[in-house]
Design a protein around this motif. Structure first.
Motif, short mmCIF file in Angstrom:
data_model
loop_
_atom_site.label_atom_id
_atom_site.label_comp_id
_atom_site.label_asym_id
_atom_site.label_seq_id
_atom_site.Cartn_x
_atom_site.Cartn_y
_atom_site.Cartn_z
N THR A 147 0.81 -1.22 0.00
CA THR A 147 0.00 0.00 0.00
C THR A 147 0.84 1.27 0.00
N VAL A 148 2.09 1.19 0.42
CA VAL A 148 2.90 2.42 0.56
C VAL A 148 4.02 2.54 -0.47
N LYS A 149 4.43 1.47 -1.09
CA LYS A 149 5.56 1.54 -2.01
C LYS A 149 5.13 2.04 -3.39
N VAL A 150 5.91 2.98 -3.92
CA VAL A 150 5.66 3.52 -5.25
C VAL A 150 6.94 3.39 -6.06
N PHE A 151 6.79 3.30 -7.38
CA PHE A 151 7.92 3.04 -8.27
C PHE A 151 7.89 4.06 -9.42
N PRO A 152 8.40 5.26 -9.16
CA PRO A 152 8.27 6.34 -10.15
C PRO A 152 8.94 6.06 -11.49
N LEU A 153 9.92 5.15 -11.53
CA LEU A 153 10.68 4.93 -12.76
C LEU A 153 10.32 3.62 -13.46
N ARG A 154 9.25 2.98 -13.06
CA ARG A 154 8.98 1.62 -13.54
C ARG A 154 8.66 1.56 -15.03
N ASP A 155 8.33 2.67 -15.66
CA ASP A 155 8.03 2.69 -17.09
C ASP A 155 9.22 3.16 -17.93
N MET A 156 10.39 3.24 -17.30
CA MET A 156 11.59 3.73 -18.00
C MET A 156 12.62 2.62 -18.11
N THR A 157 13.41 2.64 -19.18
CA THR A 157 14.53 1.72 -19.32
C THR A 157 15.70 2.23 -18.50
N LYS A 158 16.70 1.37 -18.33
CA LYS A 158 17.91 1.79 -17.61
C LYS A 158 18.56 3.00 -18.27
N GLN A 159 18.63 2.98 -19.60
CA GLN A 159 19.26 4.09 -20.29
C GLN A 159 18.46 5.37 -20.10
N GLN A 160 17.15 5.27 -20.17
CA GLN A 160 16.31 6.46 -19.96
C GLN A 160 16.47 7.00 -18.55
N VAL A 161 16.59 6.10 -17.58
CA VAL A 161 16.79 6.52 -16.20
C VAL A 161 18.11 7.28 -16.07
N TYR A 162 19.15 6.72 -16.64
CA TYR A 162 20.47 7.36 -16.58
C TYR A 162 20.43 8.75 -17.21
N GLU A 163 19.75 8.86 -18.35
CA GLU A 163 19.70 10.12 -19.08
C GLU A 163 18.72 11.12 -18.48
N SER A 164 17.92 10.69 -17.50
CA SER A 164 16.98 11.61 -16.85
C SER A 164 17.66 12.53 -15.85
N MET A 165 18.92 12.25 -15.54
CA MET A 165 19.67 13.07 -14.59
C MET A 165 20.66 13.95 -15.32
N PRO A 166 21.08 15.06 -14.72
CA PRO A 166 22.19 15.82 -15.28
C PRO A 166 23.43 14.92 -15.36
N PRO A 167 24.22 15.02 -16.41
CA PRO A 167 25.38 14.13 -16.56
C PRO A 167 26.33 14.15 -15.37
N GLU A 168 26.52 15.33 -14.78
CA GLU A 168 27.45 15.40 -13.64
C GLU A 168 26.91 14.68 -12.42
N LEU A 169 25.59 14.61 -12.27
CA LEU A 169 25.00 13.85 -11.17
C LEU A 169 25.11 12.36 -11.46
N ALA A 170 24.82 11.96 -12.68
CA ALA A 170 24.90 10.54 -13.04
C ALA A 170 26.30 9.99 -12.80
N ARG A 171 27.31 10.81 -13.05
CA ARG A 171 28.69 10.35 -12.87
C ARG A 171 29.08 10.17 -11.41
N LEU A 172 28.29 10.71 -10.50
CA LEU A 172 28.58 10.55 -9.07
C LEU A 172 28.11 9.20 -8.53
N THR A 173 27.27 8.51 -9.28
CA THR A 173 26.69 7.26 -8.78
C THR A 173 27.70 6.12 -8.78
N TRP A 174 27.38 5.07 -8.02
CA TRP A 174 28.26 3.91 -7.92
C TRP A 174 27.42 2.64 -8.11
N SER A 175 27.89 1.73 -8.96
CA SER A 175 27.12 0.52 -9.25
C SER A 175 27.86 -0.78 -8.98
#
Length: 206
Positions: A147-175
């Protein structure tokens, strides 16, 4: 004064970072924002690299996103039993159950699951255990987690998710799941699923 809150679990990875960026630009929909990071000490030994990423990501968000937020963290240290250990999804279930039990104003939990992940994660035994751990704090509700969990990015691909952020923010992430530490810096292993994936190839070329 906000009458409801959204909890965002931030691992330092691409999906959770993009989820937080998405939510911080929609304050009317999500209310007050609580960001929580779990330092998960297990056999993969990636918590130090993730902690550095989260620190940099939160600093960027505070500077570039107009919506304020509250940040907190917890540490869960677990031994491995043979080749088994506590997974991040299982730790998330415990933490989300605890926080929503203690703070009834948290009416949404935003999870960074993409369309590429959705079908696989929805049938995962690990996800089922995570739901059970969350619901253990809410025995008066049949499925509080649902009832409480939401998934705002569930209709996006991984590439779309990556490109939804400013490039400098995306580069700060760790995988990388099993990084190597050298002189205080962390190096991707190049062998784990995250390192071999298309997303990591994209990051290296940007």
């Amino acid at each position: 004064m906000k009458t409801h809150r959204t909890l965002v679990l931030l691992s330092g990875g691409v999906d959770s970072t993009a989820t937080l960026w998405h939510i911080l630009h929609r304050p009317d929909e999500y209310g007050e924002i609580l960001v929580h990071h779990i330092h998960l000490h297990n056999v993969e030994k990636r918590w130090k690299a993730e902690a550095q990423a989260v620190k940099a990501i939160l600093a960027y968000m505070r500077e570039h996103a107009s919506t304020p937020f509250i940040a907190s963290e917890s540490v869960i240290a677990v031994p491995n039993v043979g080749r088994h250990f506590l997974y991040d999804v299982e730790a998330m279930g415990f933490i989300t159950g605890y926080i929503t039990f203690r703070d009834p104003l948290v009416t949404k939990i935003a999870i960074g699951v993409t369309g590429d992940d959705w079908e696989r994660s929805s049938i995962s035994g690990t996800v089922a255990k995570s739901k059970s751990l969350h619901n253990a704090f809410h025995t008066n509700v049949k499925d509080h987690s649902g009832t409480v969990k939401v998934f705002p990015l569930r209709d996006m691909t991984k590439q779309q998710v990556y490109e939804s952020m400013p490039p400098e923010l995306a580069r700060l992430t760790w995988s990388c799941r099993t990084p190597r530490e050298m002189n205080g810096a962390f190096i991707e292993c190049g062998r784990c699923k995250a390192c071999r994936g298309e997303l990591q190839r994209l990051k290296r070329h940007n």
